[in-house]
Design an enzyme around this catalytic site. Structure first.
Site, PDB file in Angstrom:
ATOM      1  N   SER A  61     -49.681   3.659 -91.515  1.00 52.01           N
ATOM      2  CA  SER A  61     -50.771   3.026 -91.393  1.00 52.01           C
ATOM      3  C   SER A  61     -51.045   2.769 -92.934  1.00 52.01           C
ATOM      4  O   SER A  61     -51.033   3.982 -92.819  1.00 52.01           O
ATOM      5  CB  SER A  61     -51.559   2.883 -90.541  1.00 52.01           C
ATOM      6  OG  SER A  61     -52.578   1.939 -90.179  1.00 52.01           O
ATOM      7  N   TYR A  68     -58.129   7.752 -85.531  1.00 54.57           N
ATOM      8  CA  TYR A  68     -56.529   7.093 -85.929  1.00 54.57           C
ATOM      9  C   TYR A  68     -56.169   7.296 -87.269  1.00 54.57           C
ATOM     10  O   TYR A  68     -54.954   7.771 -87.252  1.00 54.57           O
ATOM     11  CB  TYR A  68     -57.310   5.682 -85.469  1.00 54.57           C
ATOM     12  CG  TYR A  68     -55.554   5.126 -86.069  1.00 54.57           C
ATOM     13  CD1 TYR A  68     -54.517   5.126 -85.188  1.00 54.57           C
ATOM     14  CD2 TYR A  68     -55.341   3.718 -87.052  1.00 54.57           C
ATOM     15  CE1 TYR A  68     -53.752   4.101 -85.260  1.00 54.57           C
ATOM     16  CE2 TYR A  68     -54.697   3.164 -87.148  1.00 54.57           C
ATOM     17  CZ  TYR A  68     -53.771   3.502 -86.428  1.00 54.57           C
ATOM     18  OH  TYR A  68     -52.211   2.187 -86.723  1.00 54.57           O
TER      19      TYR A  68
HETATM   20  N1  LIG Z   1     -50.589  -4.310 -85.490  1.00 49.13           N
HETATM   21  C1  LIG Z   1     -51.451  -3.173 -86.799  1.00 49.13           C
HETATM   22  O1  LIG Z   1     -52.306  -4.078 -87.002  1.00 49.13           O
HETATM   23  C2  LIG Z   1     -50.879  -1.794 -87.440  1.00 49.13           C
HETATM   24  C3  LIG Z   1     -51.247  -1.916 -88.146  1.00 49.13           C
HETATM   25  C4  LIG Z   1     -50.880  -1.122 -88.844  1.00 49.13           C
HETATM   26  C5  LIG Z   1     -50.177   0.112 -88.762  1.00 49.13           C
HETATM   27  N2  LIG Z   1     -49.665   0.064 -86.817  1.00 49.13           N
HETATM   28  C6  LIG Z   1     -48.434   1.082 -86.116  1.00 49.13           C
HETATM   29  O2  LIG Z   1     -47.495  -0.234 -85.506  1.00 49.13           O
HETATM   30  C7  LIG Z   1     -46.944  -0.031 -84.793  1.00 49.13           C
HETATM   31  C8  LIG Z   1     -46.547  -0.489 -83.438  1.00 49.13           C
HETATM   32  O3  LIG Z   1     -48.029  -1.098 -83.531  1.00 49.13           O
HETATM   33  P1  LIG Z   1     -48.036  -2.103 -82.926  1.00 49.13           P
HETATM   34  O4  LIG Z   1     -48.665  -3.271 -83.079  1.00 49.13           O
HETATM   35  O5  LIG Z   1     -46.381  -3.097 -82.615  1.00 49.13           O
HETATM   36  O6  LIG Z   1     -48.613  -1.846 -81.278  1.00 49.13           O
HETATM   37  P2  LIG Z   1     -47.941  -3.033 -79.976  1.00 49.13           P
HETATM   38  O7  LIG Z   1     -47.619  -3.484 -79.968  1.00 49.13           O
HETATM   39  O8  LIG Z   1     -50.130  -2.263 -79.169  1.00 49.13           O
HETATM   40  O9  LIG Z   1     -47.019  -1.948 -79.290  1.00 49.13           O
HETATM   41  C9  LIG Z   1     -47.654  -0.015 -79.216  1.00 49.13           C
HETATM   42  C10 LIG Z   1     -45.783   0.203 -78.341  1.00 49.13           C
HETATM   43  O10 LIG Z   1     -45.802   1.554 -78.653  1.00 49.13           O
HETATM   44  C11 LIG Z   1     -45.364   2.110 -77.421  1.00 49.13           C
HETATM   45  N3  LIG Z   1     -46.276   3.243 -76.834  1.00 49.13           N
HETATM   46  C12 LIG Z   1     -47.559   3.279 -76.894  1.00 49.13           C
HETATM   47  N4  LIG Z   1     -47.530   4.913 -76.285  1.00 49.13           N
HETATM   48  C13 LIG Z   1     -46.639   5.267 -75.842  1.00 49.13           C
HETATM   49  C14 LIG Z   1     -46.073   6.837 -75.497  1.00 49.13           C
HETATM   50  N5  LIG Z   1     -46.702   7.621 -75.228  1.00 49.13           N
HETATM   51  N6  LIG Z   1     -44.652   6.996 -75.258  1.00 49.13           N
HETATM   52  C15 LIG Z   1     -43.640   5.962 -75.797  1.00 49.13           C
HETATM   53  N7  LIG Z   1     -43.851   4.553 -76.710  1.00 49.13           N
HETATM   54  C16 LIG Z   1     -45.152   5.008 -76.306  1.00 49.13           C
HETATM   55  C17 LIG Z   1     -45.457   1.270 -76.553  1.00 49.13           C
HETATM   56  O11 LIG Z   1     -44.641   0.843 -75.583  1.00 49.13           O
HETATM   57  P3  LIG Z   1     -45.004   1.631 -74.089  1.00 49.13           P
HETATM   58  O12 LIG Z   1     -46.606   0.850 -73.678  1.00 49.13           O
HETATM   59  O13 LIG Z   1     -44.375   0.547 -73.081  1.00 49.13           O
HETATM   60  O14 LIG Z   1     -45.328   2.662 -74.091  1.00 49.13           O
HETATM   61  C18 LIG Z   1     -45.619  -0.160 -77.326  1.00 49.13           C
HETATM   62  O15 LIG Z   1     -44.001  -0.649 -77.893  1.00 49.13           O
HETATM   63  C19 LIG Z   1     -48.180   1.958 -84.008  1.00 49.13           C
HETATM   64  O16 LIG Z   1     -47.290   3.071 -84.646  1.00 49.13           O
HETATM   65  C20 LIG Z   1     -49.323   1.135 -85.077  1.00 49.13           C
HETATM   66  O17 LIG Z   1     -49.866   2.482 -86.156  1.00 49.13           O
HETATM   67  C21 LIG Z   1     -50.306  -1.101 -86.922  1.00 49.13           C
END
Ligand SMILES: NC(=O)c1ccc[n+]([C@@H]2O[C@H](COP(=O)([O-])OP(=O)(O)OC[C@H]3O[C@@H](n4cnc5c(N)ncnc54)[C@H](OP(=O)(O)O)[C@@H]3O)[C@@H](O)[C@H]2O)c1
Length: 227
Positions: free
Chosen positions: A138, A151
């Protein structure tokens, strides 16, 4: 660009958001995709449009035994792992004195230890395939901010882990990339209208893993163009 047909990829956090968009993009490129997350029903839903390309596997990446099973099942089914995309992640935001110890631990467990487990158990197979690890970090992995103590610590950890891995695996021709996105339109948290679309981010991730064999993108930072 490489043709990724015949390649096998594991994507964690595939049940929604960015992980789901990555799975779709890879499936469109005819990659064999193992979609991992805890929400098995959501994973099954994802596979309905790509029954021949995407296989769902339930996995809580905080549990090393489940991660071992994820890697073992992938090898049993497909005999190879070429691409590992560590995308699963959670964010809990509060000043350090207000952040619960449970939330701090959970972020380290999912974002950092989960990435360590998937790398640890897939590295022997990635060495054989001369594969690619892409860790989703990130902007918070390169810049800290108030209320992001836990985080940012977890994502800075992902950057350090990835840098060490890159040096360890270079001689084995295994690439290690870190991808640092800004705000994306997912359920992860609140976002502004100008945030990145998950599909835009997934396209860039595809470009990184499809880069020519002699090219490695060590670290890519992607931000929305803020008006
Ligand atoms: N959205 C943003 O603005 C943003 C910005 C920068 C970086 N990121 C990074 O991008 C990545 C994806 O984020 P996103 O925005 O797609 O978030 P999201 O929509 O909340 O999805 C998060 C995913 O992580 C999975 N997860 C959470 N805990 C888990 C566990 N214990 N075991 C296996 N899977 C798990 C969830 O699946 P289940 O709940 O089904 O397990 C879900 O598929 C993350 O690493 C986040 O830090 C996001």
């Amino acid at each position: 660009m490489q043709d990724l047909t015949e390649k096998v990829a594991i994507v964690t956090g595939a049940s929604r958001g960015l992980g789901k968009a990555i799975c779709k993009r890879l499936a469109e490129a005819k990659v064999t995709v193992i979609a991992a997350a805890r929400s098995f029903d959501d994973l099954k839903q994802l596979t309905t449009s790509y029954p021949d390309q995407i296989t769902p596997i339930a996995c809580d990446i905080t549990d090393p035994k489940q991660v071992e099973n994820l890697i073992h099942s992938t090898m049993t089914m497909h005999k190879q792992i070429d691409i590992l995309i560590n995308n699963a992640g959670i964010g809990r935001f509060a000043p350090v004195d207000e952040l619960s110890t449970e939330d701090f631990s959970l972020m380290l467990d999912v974002n950092l230890k989960g990435t360590f487990f998937t790398c640890k158990y897939s590295i022997p197979h990635l060495k054989k395939s001369k594969g690619h690890i892409l860790n989703i970090s990130s902007i918070a992995g390169i810049e800290s901010f108030a209320s992001g103590g836990g985080y940012c610590a977890s994502k800075f950890g992902v950057m350090a882990l990835s840098d060490a891995l890159r040096m360890e695996l270079k001689s084995h021709h295994v690439k290690v990339s870190t991808f640092c996105p800004g705000s994306i339109k997912t359920d992860f948290g609140r976002y502004k209208d100008y945030a990145l679309e998950p599909e835009q981010v997934a396209e860039s991730i595809y470009q990184i893993v499809a880069a020519d064999p002699g090219v490695i993108m060590n670290q890519v930072v992607m931000r929305p163009l803020v008006p």
